[in-house]
Design a protein around this motif. Structure first.
Motif, PDB file in Angstrom:
ATOM      1  N   PRO A   1       0.814  -1.235   0.000  1.00  0.00           N
ATOM      2  CA  PRO A   1       0.000   0.000   0.000  1.00  0.00           C
ATOM      3  C   PRO A   1       0.840   1.274   0.000  1.00  0.00           C
ATOM      4  O   PRO A   1       0.309   2.363  -0.195  1.00  0.00           O
ATOM      5  CB  PRO A   1      -0.803  -0.099   1.299  1.00  0.00           C
ATOM      6  N   VAL A   2       2.145   1.164   0.234  1.00  0.00           N
ATOM      7  CA  VAL A   2       3.005   2.354   0.231  1.00  0.00           C
ATOM      8  C   VAL A   2       3.340   2.709  -1.215  1.00  0.00           C
ATOM      9  O   VAL A   2       3.992   1.925  -1.901  1.00  0.00           O
ATOM     10  CB  VAL A   2       4.320   2.073   0.996  1.00  0.00           C
ATOM     11  N   PRO A   3       2.903   3.870  -1.716  1.00  0.00           N
ATOM     12  CA  PRO A   3       3.210   4.191  -3.120  1.00  0.00           C
ATOM     13  C   PRO A   3       4.700   4.458  -3.310  1.00  0.00           C
ATOM     14  O   PRO A   3       5.407   4.754  -2.362  1.00  0.00           O
ATOM     15  CB  PRO A   3       2.398   5.449  -3.414  1.00  0.00           C
ATOM     16  N   GLY A   4       5.184   4.342  -4.530  1.00  0.00           N
ATOM     17  CA  GLY A   4       6.609   4.579  -4.806  1.00  0.00           C
ATOM     18  C   GLY A   4       6.903   4.506  -6.293  1.00  0.00           C
ATOM     19  O   GLY A   4       7.861   5.107  -6.770  1.00  0.00           O
ATOM     20  N   LEU A   5       6.077   3.775  -7.033  1.00  0.00           N
ATOM     21  CA  LEU A   5       6.284   3.677  -8.486  1.00  0.00           C
ATOM     22  C   LEU A   5       5.910   5.006  -9.140  1.00  0.00           C
ATOM     23  O   LEU A   5       4.857   5.565  -8.860  1.00  0.00           O
ATOM     24  CB  LEU A   5       5.401   2.545  -9.042  1.00  0.00           C
ATOM     25  N   GLN A   6       6.814   5.504 -10.005  1.00  0.00           N
ATOM     26  CA  GLN A   6       6.525   6.749 -10.739  1.00  0.00           C
ATOM     27  C   GLN A   6       6.710   6.532 -12.237  1.00  0.00           C
ATOM     28  O   GLN A   6       7.624   5.813 -12.659  1.00  0.00           O
ATOM     29  CB  GLN A   6       7.463   7.865 -10.280  1.00  0.00           C
ATOM     30  N   LEU A   7       5.864   7.197 -13.020  1.00  0.00           N
ATOM     31  CA  LEU A   7       5.938   7.125 -14.484  1.00  0.00           C
ATOM     32  C   LEU A   7       6.298   8.507 -15.007  1.00  0.00           C
ATOM     33  O   LEU A   7       5.727   9.512 -14.548  1.00  0.00           O
ATOM     34  CB  LEU A   7       4.567   6.730 -15.060  1.00  0.00           C
ATOM     35  N   LEU A   8       7.210   8.552 -15.980  1.00  0.00           N
ATOM     36  CA  LEU A   8       7.569   9.866 -16.533  1.00  0.00           C
ATOM     37  C   LEU A   8       6.566  10.280 -17.597  1.00  0.00           C
ATOM     38  O   LEU A   8       6.271   9.521 -18.521  1.00  0.00           O
ATOM     39  CB  LEU A   8       8.973   9.839 -17.152  1.00  0.00           C
ATOM     40  N   ARG A   9       6.014  11.481 -17.427  1.00  0.00           N
ATOM     41  CA  ARG A   9       5.114  12.056 -18.440  1.00  0.00           C
ATOM     42  C   ARG A   9       5.828  13.253 -19.051  1.00  0.00           C
ATOM     43  O   ARG A   9       6.516  14.005 -18.351  1.00  0.00           O
ATOM     44  CB  ARG A   9       3.795  12.513 -17.803  1.00  0.00           C
ATOM     45  N   ARG A  10       5.666  13.421 -20.350  1.00  0.00           N
ATOM     46  CA  ARG A  10       6.372  14.495 -21.064  1.00  0.00           C
ATOM     47  C   ARG A  10       5.494  15.736 -21.236  1.00  0.00           C
ATOM     48  O   ARG A  10       4.280  15.621 -21.288  1.00  0.00           O
ATOM     49  CB  ARG A  10       6.770  13.999 -22.460  1.00  0.00           C
TER      50      ARG A  10
END
Ligand SMILES: C=C1C[C@]23C[C@@]1(O)CC[C@H]2[C@@]12CCC[C@@](C)(C(=O)O1)[C@H]2[C@@H]3C(=O)O
Ligand SMILES: O=C(O)CCC(=O)C(=O)O
Ligand SMILES: [Fe+2]
Length: 367
Positions: free
Chosen positions: A246-255
């Protein structure tokens, strides 16, 4: 400070004691982490991470449209309504926490040896960086759990059997879900159910999927803004199903403007991240997602990516159904190990490596 993109050959081999660290030492300090701002995912609009619901008897055509949009625009989505019982992820996370809490000597027996993919330690691409990541990892072939974990528990025993049973249960569920997702991704490309069932390449891909698991523990970090759990990369296979605590941490790069969108971790949802070989398979129509994992100042985080890809000897080429009418494949065919070799020579660890496999268009000048 040296660039993080130089070899780690000189890095200390000894394990770092994350638990007793009061600061992030220079060895683990990453420059450039805040070159782009981090933003929370929005509820709606341009930073809303797409959600795909496989359950609820929804219209398959609507699901296919949602998947196509997510795969083209983000290369990633959150998957819900998948039917995997909630208890599976909870058991997996519990076992992984136990594994990483073992004495260093037990884990080091299974230490990844130079040139090997499997074992305990830093992720394979870590050799490219001069800085260390704030994580512990363990990579193994999902079909060979029992052999692999004899390295940790040479005498077997209850802990060993419990751990293997839980990983095998996860493997069964993820492989079944992965097969369903391949069909959904193909349908989203416009393939008919007949073509998916009867097309030689399509059938071969679904029936020969291989799976690798990489267990990640991101220990609580005293200065989370100075360290990175997993440095930015694209995955290289077809796609990855990520179970997240439940701890967030994944990030996606948006341009445009560049920003890191933090993927929410609603209970039971999997993050699906497309890899470079799926970009190649779809002739560039779907894209792999450039992503990273940040660390948390208060809590440990565990993630369990399940990497699906072709068997090592299978040549992957753009699907005929993904080509525009009369169009030619944009990439030459490649096996997964060959592609990892190509990617290892590229400057970043992202899909730009695919450019080295690009077939020149007719009329392009020969050098
Ligand atoms: C199947 C695989 C994908 C992976 C390399 C590996 O053989 C096993 C670990 C995977 C992982 C996890 C962390 C990031 C990553 C880039 C790495 O070095 O190891 C990925 C690899 C990948 O997707 O290329
Ligand atoms: O921890 C996460 O959510 C991402 C893990 C990941 O990207 C990986 O292991 O390749
Ligand atoms: Fe990844």
């Amino acid at each position: 400070m040296p660039s993080p993109l130089t070899s780690l050959a000189a890095a200390p081999a000894a394990n770092f004691e994350f638990r007793s660290a009061e600061h992030v030492p220079e060895t683990h300090e990453w420059p450039g982490l805040h070159d782009h701002p981090s933003v929370e995912a929005a509820a709606a609009g341009r930073d809303a991470v797409p959600v795909v619901d496989l359950g609820g008897g929804g219209d398959p055509a609507a699901v296919a449209r949602a998947v196509a949009r997510a795969a083209e625009e983000w290369g990633a989505f959150l998957l819900v309504g998948h039917g995997v019982p909630a208890g599976v992820a909870a058991r997996v996370e519990e076992q992984i926490a136990w594994l990483f809490a073992l004495p260093a000597a037990d884990k080091d027996r299974a230490g990844r040896r130079p040139g090997e993919m499997n074992g305990y330690g830093r992720p394979p691409y870590a050799v490219r960086f001069s800085r260390l990541m704030w994580s512990e990892g363990y990579t193994f072939a999902a079909a060979a759990v029992r052999d692999e974990f004899r390295r940790v528990w040479p005498d077997g025993g209850d802990d060993y059997h419990r751990f293997c049973e839980v990983m095998e249960e996860h493997h069964r569920e993820m492989m079944a879900l992965g097969g369903r997702l391949v069909d959904v991704l193909f349908r989203a490309l416009g393939l008919t159910d007949e073509r998916i069932a009867a097309g030689e390449t399509e059938r071969k891909i679904r029936e020969s999927l291989t799976a690798t698991m990489h267990l990640n523990l991101y220990p609580r970090c005293p200065e989370p803004e100075r360290a990175i759990g997993l440095a930015a990369h694209t995955d290289s296979g077809f796609f990855t199903l990520i179970t997240q605590s439940p701890v967030p941490g994944l990030q996606l790069l948006r341009r445009g403007p560049d920003r890191w969108v933090t993927v929410p971790a609603p209970p039971g949802a999997f993050a699906v991240v497309l890899g470079d070989l799926f970009q190649l398979l779809t002739n560039g129509r779907y894209r792999s997602a450039f992503h990273r994992a940040v660390v948390n100042g208060d809590r440990d985080r565990i993630s369990v990516p399940y990497f699906l890809g072709p068997p090592p000897d299978m040549k992957v080429a753009p699907l005929a159904a993904a080509l525009p009418p009369g169009g030619k494949p944009a990439f030459r065919s490649v096996t997964w190990p060959e592609y990892l070799g190509v990617k290892g020579k590229a400057s970043g660890f992202d899909a730009s490596a695919l450019a080295m496999l690009q077939v020149p268009e007719e009329g392009d000048k020969k050098v």
